[in-house]
Motif scaffolding. Structure first.
Motif: not given
Ligand code: AMP
Length: 632
Positions: A604-617
C-alpha cells in the motif's frame, strides 16, 4: 445459435451429455466409455476409456481436407524470416523431430523439456512429443539457469530440446550457456540435448550429450512416425507456474480433455473457422501460447502465426501488417502489448486493411479501461474481448462466448462464467457462497473442473489438493486465488490476487521466488518483495532489503551499486523478467508482533496508498522508512 444461459446451464446440469457432444469435435481411436469420472474428488478423469492423440487432432486429421493449406506461419522480425508450413509440411517436420526423439530413446510417458525461442522448431518439438505420447515441459526462454534447473529437477526429462540463442530487438540472447549451467545445477541430468543451431552464438557441444538438430533431421527426411494412441487421461504436458511458495508447480494436463476443451473453444469462444487464421502474440513458454499458438488453432483446422520479435519493430504497425497479409481472423494478445502500442503513432492502426479481423482477445492481466477504450476506438467495429484464465485451467474461465450467443462486453470485465465452469464467489472468512450482486469474494470453481484443466501437480497429488481445494458448506471448490465481484447481469470483475503472486506484463511471478533469489546475495539479510502498480506493465516487483553489512552503504552511490548487484543476481538466477524495478535498503521491515511480514501494508505505501489498520504492527518506524523512501 441458442441462448448462452441455456448452453451454460446444460454444461453444468447435464454435464456428461454436454461434453459427450463436444467430444465429437475431435477424433478418437477408441471412443470414451465414460465422460466424467469423479469418484475420487477433486481428481477428475475425462473421457475415460477413450484413446486419442493431440498431434493427430492438430495435424494428421487435417491432411485430407486441407493438407496444402497453411498450418504454421513462422514470422521473425528478428532474423527477417517468414516461412509458411502447410499441414503437409508440418506433418513431415513433426515426424522428423519425432524420429530424432525416438532415436534418442524417447517413448510414451518420458518427459522432454523444451527451452527454446519462438522458432518453428519449438512447435515441431511440442507436436513431436505429443505424437509419441511423451510429456513436454516448455520453459519460457526468458527464465535463467536457476529457474530452469528447478524445472529440470522436477520434470526429470530424458531429453532437452534447445537452441543456441533467441533474439530480442535485434540482439541475440544466448540460451545455451544458461542451459549448460542449469544442467550443472540440477541433480537430474538429461541423457541427451537436441540443439537447434541458429548460428547466432558460438558454442561447444557437450560430447556424448548434445546432438545437432540439422544433422539428425537430414537423416530422417522421409520419416514416418505414426501417432501413439494414448488413453484420454495420459498426461500431455506439464507447465510450471508460480504460487505462494518459492517452488514452482508443474501443472499437469491430460490429453483427451484438453483436446476436447480446445476444440470446443475455437468455435464457441473465438468464432474461429477451419481454413481461417489465428494470431496469438504470446510465447510458447506460457499457457496462452500452448493453447492458442499451438494446439487450439491447429485442432480447429486454422493456420497459426508464430511470431518472434517485438510489437514495435520495425514499427508499431508490424502486427497489423501481418493481419492484412495473412488475413488474420482471430487475434489474441495481452493488455501490456496494447499499452506498448498505445505509445506509437495511432495512424498505424488505420494503415492496413484489417477487414479479415473479427475480434481481438486479451488476457493474462487486468485490462484497464483507458487501454480497452483506446484499442476499441482504434479498431472500430472489431470486438475487443477480455478473457480471464490461468495456467491451471488451460483455457478461459470467464469471457464472452460470441460463438454461442452474441453478447456485449462491459469495460473492466472479462465477462461471464464460460460453459463448463461452475463459478462460485466465496467469502474468504466464513467460506459461505456469495450469491448477491456486487459482493466481493474469492473466485472459485466447484469440482469437477471441466475438461482441459489441470489433473494434478506433477508428482505431488497432495500439494494439488492442499493448494487449491477447499470445502465450503456442502461443496468442494477450487480456488483461483483471485478476488472478484459479479454484477447483477452475471459479469465478473477481477480485483487482484489473494496470495503473494504478482503479474508483471502478463507474466505470473511469485514474490517468494524473487525473495529467495535476492536473499542469496551475500550481503542481504532479509527482504520483502511486493507488486506495485505500473502504468505500462500493470505491476512491477519492488524489493525492500536489509543489508547484513551496512558499513559500506553510506552514500546513494553505494546503495545504487548494491542494488545493481542484487538485480544482477535475479537476472542470472530467474531471468530479467523477475528483476525488481527497485531494491531499496532499509534497517527494518514492518512486521506484526508475532513476526509476520506486513506485505499488504508495504504494498500500500509503495503504491502511495493508505496502509489501513496497523494495530498489530510491531515497529511503526519500519513502515515510515518505506514511506520516506517512496516519497524520495
Ligand atoms: P497465468 O497462470 O500466468 O495465466 O496467470 C493467471 C493469473 O493472471 C490469474 O489468476 C489472474 O490473477 C491474472 N489474469 C489472467 N487473465 C486476467 C484477466 N483477463 N483479467 C484480470 N486478471 C487476469
Amino acid at each position: 445459435m441458442g441462448s448462452f444461459a441455456e448452453f451454460h446451464a446444460r454444461s453444468i446440469h447435464d454435464r456428461d451429455a454436454f461434453w459427450a457432444e463436444q467430444a465429437r469435435l475431435v477424433d478418437w481411436k477408441v471412443e470414451p466409455k465414460q465422460i466424467c469420472e469423479y469418484s475420487n474428488p477433486p481428481f477428475a478423469k475425462w473421457f475415460v476409456g477413450g484413446q486419442t492423440n493431440l498431434c493427430h487432432n492438430a495435424v494428421d486429421r487435417h491432411l485430407a481436407a486441407r493438407g496444402d493449406q497453411p498450418a504454421l506461419i513462422f514470422v521473425s522480425t528478428e532474423t527477417d524470416q517468414e516461412k509458411i508450413y502447410t499441414f503437409r509440411d508440418l506433418h513431415a517436420e513433426v515426424q522428423r523431430m519425432a524420429a530424432i526423439l525416438q532415436d534418442l530413446g524417447v517413448v510414451k510417458g518420458d518427459r522432454v523439456l523444451i527451452y527454446m525461442p519462438m522458432v518453428a522448431e519449438a512447435a515441431f518439438a511440442m507436436l513431436a512429443c505429443a505424437r509419441l505420447g511423451a510429456i513436454h515441459s516448455v520453459v519460457f526462454g526468458g527464465f535463467a539457469s536457476h529457474s530452469l534447473a528447478t524445472r529440470i529437477e522436477d520434470a526429470t526429462p530424458k531429453v532437452i530440446i534447445s537452441a543456441d540463442a533467441g533474439s530480442r530487438g535485434g540482439k541475440s540472447v544466448p540460451y545455451k550457456p544458461l542451459l549448460d549451467e542449469a544442467i550443472q545445477l540440477s541433480a537430474h541430468k538429461p541423457a541427451r540435448v537436441v540443439m537447434v543451431n541458429r548460428n547466432m552464438v558460438a558454442f561447444t557441444p557437450v560430447a556424448g550429450r548434445d546432438v545437432d538438430y540439422a544433422t539428425e533431421r537430414a537423416k530422417h527426411m522421409n520419416a514416418v512416425v505414426p501417432c501413439k494412441w494414448v488413453e484420454s487421461t495420459h498426461p500431455s504436458y506439464t507447465l510450471y507456474t508460480s504460487g505462494t511458495t518459492g517452488k514452482p508447480k508443474g501443472v499437469q494436463r491430460d490429453t483427451g480433455g484438453y483436446t476436447v476443451a480446445l476444440a470446443a473453444s475455437i468455435p464457441h469462444i473465438f468464432e474461429g473457422k477451419p481454413g481461417g487464421t489465428f494470431f496469438c502474440t504470446s510465447d510458447i513458454g506460457w499457457v496462452v501460447g500452448h493453447s492458442y499458438i499451438i494446439y487450439g488453432p491447429l485442432i480447429g483446422g486454422m493456420a497459426t502465426i508464430l511470431y518472434e520479435g517485438l510489437p514495435i519493430r520495425p514499427d508499431g504497425g508490424i502486427w497489423w501488417s501481418l493481419v492484412e497479409k495473412y488475413k488474420v481472423n482471430v487475434m489474441f494478445s495481452a493488455p501490456t502489448a496494447i499499452r506498448v502500442l498505445k505509445k506509437q503513432d495511432p495512424a498505424l492502426l488505420t494503415k492496413y486493411d484489417l477487414s479479415s479481423l473479427q475480434a481481438l482477445f486479451l488476457a493474462g492481466e487486468p485490462l484497464d479501461e483507458p487501454t480497452a477504450k483506446w484499442i476499441s476506438e482504434g479498431l472500430s467495429g472489431k470486438a475487443i474481448i477480455d478473457n480471464y484464465w490461468q495456467t491451471e485451467t488451460g483455457w478461459p474461465i470467464l469471457s464472452i462466448c460470441n460463438g454461442v450467443e452474441k453478447a456485449p462486453s462491459k469495460f473492466g470485465s472479462p465477462g461471464k462464467a464460460i460453459y463448463g465452469y461452475n463459478v462460485k464467489l466465496v467469502d474468504d472468512q466464513t467460506g459461505e457462497e456469495l450469491t448477491g450482486a456486487d459482493q466481493k469474494g474469492v473466485l472459485t470453481i466447484e469440482g469437477p473442473l471441466p475438461p482441459g484443466n489441470l489433473q494434478t501437480i506433477w508428482g505431488d497429488d497432495e500439494r494439488f489438493v492442499k493448494t487449491y481445494w477447499k470445502t465450503v458448506p456442502g461443496k468442494l471448490v477450487y480456488s483461483t486465488f483471485d478476488w472478484a465481484v459479479r454484477d447483477k447481469d452475471g459479469y465478473f470483475f477481477i480485483l487482484g490476487r489473494t496470495d503473494d503472486v504478482i503479474n508483471v506484463a502478463g507474466h505470473r511471478l511469485g514474490t517468494r521466488e524473487i525473495e529467495e533469489s535476492i536473499s542469496s546475495h551475500p550481503n542481504v539479510a532479509e527482504v520483502a518483495v511486493v507488486g506495485v502498480a505500473d502504468q505500462l506493465k500493470g505491476q512491477v516487483a519492488m524489493a525492500f532489503a536489509i543489508a547484513k553489512d551496512t558499513s559500506g552503504l553510506t552514500s546513494d552511490a553505494a546503495r545504487k551499486a548494491l542494488e545493481a548487484e542484487v538485480m544482477k543476481v535475479v537476472d542470472a538466477q530467474l531471468g530479467a523478467v523477475a528483476r525488481p524495478s527497485r531494491v531499496f535498503f532499509v534497517t527494518a521491515l514492518p512486521k506484526t508482533r508475532s513476526g509476520k511480514l506486513l506485505r499488504r501494508a508495504i504494498q500500500a505505501v509503495a503504491e502511495g496508498r493508505d496502509p489501513g489498520d496497523l494495530t498489530t504492527m510491531d515497529d511503526p518506524a519500519a513502515l515510515q522508512q518505506i514511506v520516506d523512501l517512496i516519497k524520495g
